[in-house]
Design an enzyme around this catalytic site. Structure first.
Site, PDB file in Angstrom:
ATOM      1  N   ARG A  77      -0.202  -7.636  -0.777  1.00 46.44           N
ATOM      2  CA  ARG A  77       0.814  -7.044  -1.648  1.00 46.44           C
ATOM      3  C   ARG A  77       0.157  -6.329  -2.829  1.00 46.44           C
ATOM      4  NH1 ARG A  77       2.702  -9.708  -5.740  1.00 46.44           N
ATOM      5  NH2 ARG A  77       2.570 -11.738  -4.707  1.00 46.44           N
ATOM      6  N   LYS A 232       9.172  12.192   4.844  1.00 43.32           N
ATOM      7  CA  LYS A 232       9.447  13.584   5.175  1.00 43.32           C
ATOM      8  C   LYS A 232       8.157  14.330   5.542  1.00 43.32           C
ATOM      9  CE  LYS A 232      13.673  12.440   3.873  1.00 43.32           C
ATOM     10  NZ  LYS A 232      13.556  11.186   3.123  1.00 43.32           N
TER      11      LYS A 232
END
Length: 461
Positions: A77, A232
């Protein structure tokens, strides 16, 4: 910030640190072009095995030789070899970038930025903002942290209006340019200048998702933070959901705070997703050139069609903000645009357009003649343009903003923004140019009908 976190926080410009035990580049980054940086930075050969492509590191935890003595990693993490490598690539791609931070989604990126402002802050946002961003500002941040947002038409507002909207507790100005979905263009450098002139000194964030780092370099124009939905264009293959922030070297304290929140909140991407996004980024410069030329060809066809009321593509010479679009291009994209314009002008003598149009990303919006019924027909008549949300993948996509991506915006506000029932948004992919143009033309005929055709490659459709 703990030493462990600092050890995973790598700068890319200035003093280059090692993101993953990787061999540093042999030449300074600024000497290499965009595509070269995309391929090599963060993807140096592994010194242990010689692997040219970074391996996927799935381990969640890392061995310590003694308490606090390790090879730069403690827990995934806080830092992971694949994420660190991707973050190095991202910072190198965004011209002027020094710090890259990757997140598990564009929405979690938005959430982290806004949470970093603390309670009862005020921000200014472009009014024509992505629906998910609008929802988080209005429905989440407002309720949970007392954030107040002033939505302004930053494309057309005068200086006095913008300056009067900045308050003592204004901490951020949020820009999308081009905006989603009406492709309004905002003068980034001018907004940054206004922000610097006000005693509140708000930071300026630019969501650069639509343009990608290839076509636009907001940090070079004065922005403090650049945001991307990596889902994207940067990943580019519609198989990863991720987000990112990139900051310049002089904003290290802001980057430190965001890095702390990245770890504390824990909205981090998986190693495999980071590996995929880094692989996608290596072809970004190639894909963006084809997205741009294909989109311009489609925009030209739409402009000729009797079945279209309005075409919104800033690369068209007829677009009212065409000069601003050209001025906003990154240095490497401007070279590409200039070469395209020269070739297009030379072709004019043999039947080419020669108008001064240039590729400006792969996004187009247009208003079809009619309304919702005609829009529905178009969106279900396309063969290559898949009816789906999202954008920036190699495949062409089409969607209806009012009912899909911007459905969370109240109808009255949508209408004021020009997001009507006849507005269609296209994400033009990298298929063959003639094929995507032909597909749009035939779908318009099905949707609206009537006589007259549009020439595609010299053949009337």
């Amino acid at each position: 910030m703990t030493p462990a976190l600092l050890s995973n926080f790598h700068a890319v410009n200035g003093t280059t640190t090692n993101a993953n035990g990787l061999v540093p580049p042999k030449k300074p980054i600024h000497q290499d072009g965009f595509g070269t940086r995309a391929i090599h930075i963060g993807s140096e050969p592994n010194p242990d095995t010689g692997a040219v492509i970074p391996p996927i590191s799935l381990s969640t935890t890392y061995k310590q030789d003694a308490i606090g003595v390790h090879k730069g990693f403690e827990y995934s993490r806080s830092g992971n070899p694949n994420r660190n490598a991707l973050e190095a690539t991202l910072a190198a791609l965004e011209s002027g970038g020094a710090y890259g931070l990757a997140f598990s989604s564009g929405s979690s990126t938005t959430a982290t930025v806004l949470q970093s402002l603390g309670p009862n802050a005020h921000i200014i946002s472009v009014n024509d903002v992505y629906g998910g961003t609008f929802r988080y500002m209005r429905r989440v941040a407002a309720e949970n942290q007392g954030l107040e947002t002033t939505f302004l038409d930053l494309e057309n507002a005068d200086d006095d209006t913008i300056l009067a909207s900045i308050r003592g507790n204004t901490k951020l100005i949020w820009i999308e340019t081009p905006t989603n979905p009406t492709l309004r263009l905002i003068d980034i450098a001018h907004i940054c200048s206004l922000a610097r002139s006000h005693p509140a000194h708000p930071l300026v964030l630019v969501d650069n998702t639509f343009m990608s780092p290839f076509y636009s370099s907001p940090l070079l124009l004065g922005a403090d933070i650049v945001m991307h939905s990596l889902t994207k264009y940067i990943n580019g293959h519609s198989d990863v959901v991720m987000g990112a922030l990139i900051l310049p070297a002089h904003r290290q304290s802001v980057a430190d705070h965001l890095r702390f929140l990245q770890n504390a909140i824990g909205a981090v991407p998986s190693p495999y997703d980071c590996w995929l996004a880094q692989r996608g980024a290596k072809t970004l410069h190639l894909r963006m050139k084809t997205h741009g030329t294909n989109a311009l060809a489609v925009a030209r066809a739409l402009s000729k069609s009797p079945h279209v009321d309005d075409v919104i593509y800033p690369g068209l010479a007829t677009h009212p903000r065409n000069e601003r679009a050209y001025a906003s291009l990154s240095p490497h994209a401007r070279k590409f645009a200039d070469a395209f314009i020269r070739n297009d002008t030379e072709d004019a003598a043999t039947g080419g357009a020669g108008r001064g149009d240039f590729p400006y990303g792969g996004m187009i919006s247009f208003r079809i003649k009619g309304g919702r019924k005609e829009a529905d027909r178009f969106l279900t008549a396309t063969r290559l343009f898949t009816l789906a949300e999202s954008l920036g993948g190699v495949e062409s996509l089409a969607e209806h903003p009012a009912m899909m991506t911007h459905g969370s915006i109240p109808p009255k506000e949508r209408e004021e923004l020009g997001i009507g029932e006849n507005l269609i948004r296209l994400s033009v992919g990298v298929e063959e140019e003639e094929d995507v143009v032909r597909d749009v033309v035939q779908a318009l005929e099905v949707a609206v009908g009537g006589s007259g055709g549009v020439e595609v490659g010299g053949v009337s459709e």
